[in-house]
Design a protein around this motif. Structure first.
Motif, PDB file in Angstrom:
ATOM      1  N   THR A  74      -6.676  -8.727  37.600  1.00 11.02           N
ATOM      2  CA  THR A  74      -7.099  -9.814  38.485  1.00 11.02           C
ATOM      3  C   THR A  74      -6.081 -10.952  38.582  1.00 11.02           C
ATOM      4  O   THR A  74      -6.258 -11.850  39.395  1.00 11.02           O
ATOM      5  N   THR A  75      -5.042 -10.908  37.752  1.00 13.64           N
ATOM      6  CA  THR A  75      -4.048 -11.990  37.801  1.00 13.64           C
ATOM      7  C   THR A  75      -2.646 -11.404  37.975  1.00 13.64           C
ATOM      8  O   THR A  75      -2.375 -10.277  37.563  1.00 13.64           O
ATOM      9  N   GLU A  81      -0.096 -12.074  36.298  1.00 12.33           N
ATOM     10  CA  GLU A  81       0.448 -11.781  34.968  1.00 12.33           C
ATOM     11  C   GLU A  81       0.016 -10.403  34.500  1.00 12.33           C
ATOM     12  O   GLU A  81       0.806  -9.640  33.963  1.00 12.33           O
ATOM     13  N   MET A  82      -1.262 -10.066  34.698  1.00 10.76           N
ATOM     14  CA  MET A  82      -1.752  -8.765  34.233  1.00 10.76           C
ATOM     15  C   MET A  82      -1.129  -7.619  35.017  1.00 10.76           C
ATOM     16  O   MET A  82      -0.776  -6.581  34.460  1.00 10.76           O
ATOM     17  N   VAL A  83      -0.988  -7.820  36.334  1.00 10.99           N
ATOM     18  CA  VAL A  83      -0.384  -6.770  37.168  1.00 10.99           C
ATOM     19  C   VAL A  83       1.067  -6.532  36.721  1.00 10.99           C
ATOM     20  O   VAL A  83       1.504  -5.388  36.541  1.00 10.99           O
ATOM     21  N   THR A  84       1.794  -7.613  36.512  1.00 14.34           N
ATOM     22  CA  THR A  84       3.186  -7.490  36.082  1.00 14.34           C
ATOM     23  C   THR A  84       3.270  -6.836  34.701  1.00 14.34           C
ATOM     24  O   THR A  84       4.086  -5.935  34.465  1.00 14.34           O
ATOM     25  N   GLU A  85       2.407  -7.255  33.806  1.00 18.68           N
ATOM     26  CA  GLU A  85       2.370  -6.682  32.452  1.00 18.68           C
ATOM     27  C   GLU A  85       2.116  -5.179  32.502  1.00 18.68           C
ATOM     28  O   GLU A  85       2.778  -4.390  31.828  1.00 18.68           O
ATOM     29  N   PHE A  86       1.163  -4.781  33.359  1.00 17.94           N
ATOM     30  CA  PHE A  86       0.820  -3.360  33.521  1.00 17.94           C
ATOM     31  C   PHE A  86       2.049  -2.579  33.998  1.00 17.94           C
ATOM     32  O   PHE A  86       2.399  -1.526  33.429  1.00 17.94           O
ATOM     33  N   PHE A  87       2.734  -3.077  35.012  1.00 22.08           N
ATOM     34  CA  PHE A  87       3.902  -2.362  35.537  1.00 22.08           C
ATOM     35  C   PHE A  87       5.077  -2.414  34.560  1.00 22.08           C
ATOM     36  O   PHE A  87       5.819  -1.429  34.434  1.00 22.08           O
ATOM     37  N   GLU A  88       5.253  -3.518  33.856  1.00 23.99           N
ATOM     38  CA  GLU A  88       6.327  -3.598  32.844  1.00 23.99           C
ATOM     39  C   GLU A  88       6.134  -2.542  31.772  1.00 23.99           C
ATOM     40  O   GLU A  88       7.083  -1.900  31.329  1.00 23.99           O
TER      41      GLU A  88
END
Lengths: 471, 471
Positions: free
Chosen positions: A253-254, A256-263
């Motif tokens: 939902t944020t 940061e979380m989307v980026t963290e997931f893809f990283e």
């Protein structure tokens, strides 16, 4: 049947516009009603056009209507799957051991526009846009429409109505809600949804990743794929559970979380997607559903065709190809010159439904294959063996993928039965160490392995047949 | 969860009345709303009451609520299938090689009345008749009813609502039409319908055919069956295509044609049915449908149970048994004392759905088995072998039929997977002449055959598993 019959087609998408073109070529009076505006006149932003996999069954239809060369110019060949692991290592797994067998990435909009242009060249074909079908009176053979702009409602009749109005078909809904006959129907959703993202071209318009492949980042429970567009971009799709696993559509939902997931899961893809977060929150999350139903027709009045009759999940790249093949099969039934529309529709469903049921099931198989099995060593060994068979004995072997995708002279059901039996035979022999895949360049050894696989496959088919017919 | 929660149950059929009884026993406040009148006060003509097959899974539920002995008194044991050929020859094929394993014919009305009586003994259970549920607001946890007599409409709320309102469930319809969440749903009809007929008792009240069997007249594409009632009659059911074959429901339109059909195909049954033509034209022809769906629940507000969640065709005699087992499984989840209704409903569906999906598929398998395979020599040889296994090695072998029907400690899915693999192993070995069934009384020989079947079965299960997990 009289040639000058009036046929009403609901929906001018890929299937409807091809059907209109073909029926126009055959001399029928064809009126097409489409709920959306004319996509040839609407501004569609470049670089984000949705692409689709186009292959031999679809091409069979293009040959039928004389558009093979024009469509070929829209195609980007994809020779295989480019598998990306978590460390960014890549591995190309060809779709076939025969060089001339590959699939293509094609723009949905570009292809649809071509088919509309060609259909409209026929004076006996008219296409009406912004006319939404609300329901069909299948006993009276009339369809009820509303104009998107004026909100005016009107009724059209015809000698017969063919609905090519997609997974949310108005005719199918009328069949279901009408309760005038026993209508078998299913809608089944996967636990996963999908979201479209993109890899944009470089500043000089080049592709940021290898152009001629379907890229896959398989992660077991979820995956990302990417298909090339003519403008140098890739359309990327994330397939992910709505609510299961550490990361899912409900909890991403944020930014940061989307980026963290893809990283964590797709670092090499993330490096190509500075636009990831914007895409992620701008684009909708959509469900993945399969629709089956029967009967497709009501007497000789109305018929479902394409996604309206058999919507499937996208994992075999066969949705459009199956709908195009519908038109080829329907055209072949028309050639039989049966006594009326009812006999024509009945014969068409009888020959066609077993195959669209099969591709629906195959597409779900491939969901699991793509997101998980492509990363499995035994699966990869099977593909290596199959590529060797196809290369060394091109006339004697076709993998399940080849049977489904490149063997357009057999139906999906036959491809499924034989393909699944082959897979089962090879996987079990590999798991039991009954096949030595270390010397596949030794053609005598390879021929012995091929014979072994064929024998095991035929035994599996025979055993299944005995169990089915007696058990 | 607090025990004094208010639970609203929609439907007081077999599943709803059992659920009300059990939840009453557990101390919940239970209000049941049933659309029909109270069957205990309505005049139901004797000798025509519809009967059902009652077996071990259903009995497990009767034990749970303390009614085993009372239900047993309503039962007529059926030890096997009595197969009738066209010449009137009969052949008894036992359901099991173990003497204590048989199924029972039981009156639907009698059993339902007993469950209603027992439920109403609890002060915390109330049952309201003639109240038809029109829809459920699953977000507000309210149900909308209409009184059959006064036509008055009213709304009831509760802490949670459980719909046991059968194949045409109002709650399931509200899930489907509400489009508030992704609802997977299927309704699939067989090409055949059914019609109930009867064999009346003799003038002295005796049975005109062997009492302790389920009679079958298998004719390949259609069949007649008969189950005994306590009053000396049999309820007879004709299963026949609506529109295919020389005789079908659409063309059996005159007394002469009906009589001709029975004279030709079922002469020994016709001899027992002077009332055939009257029954045939008085009784309706009904469809045979399978319903599956998911999710069964909306949050902790509402839940589907019994036929509303999983309606099946009648050919395994498991419809009522499966619904009763639902209550047993739900009761076991209640024992876990999870944090709320949502956790309870989620856990229940997770454990239960795989099994109700399996019995739905098994029931369709059995349609083909009963109407066609029971008359096949290889099938009969398989049954002979299995009976010998079960008799000689009662703890070491159970046929698919036994696994499904008499092994209530395992789920339907496990029974299906193992049972189908066994059938496939045996049928193929028989077809390939790899099994000699001439000396089944030689226990050493029989043990060797059993080992052979077990090895082949395990190989099939292993091969399927490899293909499924990697392929």
């Amino acid at each position: 049947m009289k040639k000058q019959q009036n046929i009403l087609i609901i929906g001018a998408g890929l299937c409807g516009s091809l059907l209109a073109l073909r029926l126009g070529q055959r001399g029928y009076n064809v009126a097409v009603y489409e709920m959306r505006p004319d996509l040839r006149k609407t501004d569609i932003s470049a670089g984000r056009s949705i692409n689709l996999a186009f292959s031999d069954r679809g091409n069979k239809a293009m040959k039928l209507v004389g558009l093979e060369a024009q469509v070929n110019a829209l195609c980007i060949p994809m020779n295989g799957r480019m598998i990306h692991d978590k460390e960014g290592h890549t591995f190309l797994s060809n779709y076939s051991g025969r060089d001339q067998e590959y699939i293509n990435s094609i723009s949905r909009g570009g292809l649809n526009a071509l088919l509309l242009d060609e259909a409209e060249k026929h004076a006996n074909v008219t296409i009406h846009f912004n006319k939404k079908c609300k329901s069909v009176d299948f006993e009276k053979t009339t369809a009820f429409f509303q104009d998107y702009t004026t909100k005016e409602e009107f009724i059209e009749d015809a000698d017969c109505i063919i609905a090519t109005d997609g997974a949310g078909s108005a005719l199918r809904k009328s069949y279901y809600l009408g309760k005038k006959f026993l209508f078998s129907f299913s809608q089944n959703y996967l636990t996963h949804g999908y979201k479209e993202l993109s890899i944009l071209p470089t500043e000089t318009g080049d592709y940021k990743a290898y152009k001629n492949a379907l890229h896959i980042w398989p992660r077991g429970d979820f995956m990302v794929i990417a298909l090339p567009n003519l403008d140098g971009s890739f359309t990327v799709t994330l397939f992910l559970s709505y609510d299961e696993g550490a990361y899912n559509f409900n909890n991403l939902t944020t930014p940061e979380m989307v980026t963290e997931f893809f990283e964590k899961e797709f670092p090499d893809a993330l490096a190509l997607m500075p636009n990831l977060v914007a895409d992620f929150f701008e684009n909708p999350t959509a469900p993945l559903g399969t629709v089956k139903c029967s009967p497709w027709h009501y007497k000789g009045n109305t018929l479902l065709m394409g996604d309206s009759a058999h919507a499937i999940v996208p994992f075999y790249g066969q949705g459009m190809n199956a709908s195009f093949e519908d038109v080829v099969e329907f055209d072949a039934v028309l050639d039989q010159q049966l006594e009326d529309w009812e006999a024509t529709f009945t014969a068409y469903e009888k020959t066609r439904k077993k195959d669209t049921d099969a591709i629906a099931d195959l597409a779900i198989d491939n969901f699991h294959e793509m997101k998980a099995h492509t990363a499995n060593p035994i699966f990869q060994e099977k593909r290596k063996l199959e590529m060797a068979f196809e290369k060394a004995f091109p006339k004697d072997y076709s993998s399940k993928y080849s049977l489904v995708t490149f063997n357009e002279h057999i139906g999906y059901r036959e491809a499924m039965l034989r393909g699944r039996a082959q897979d089962k035979a090879i996987l079990n022999m590999l798991a039991d160490h009954e096949i030595d895949t270390t010397h596949l360049d030794d053609k005598t050894h390879l021929k012995a392995l091929l014979d072994k696989v064929k024998t095991a496959t035929n035994n599996i088919l025979d055993d299944d047949n005995v169990a089915k017919t007696i058990g």
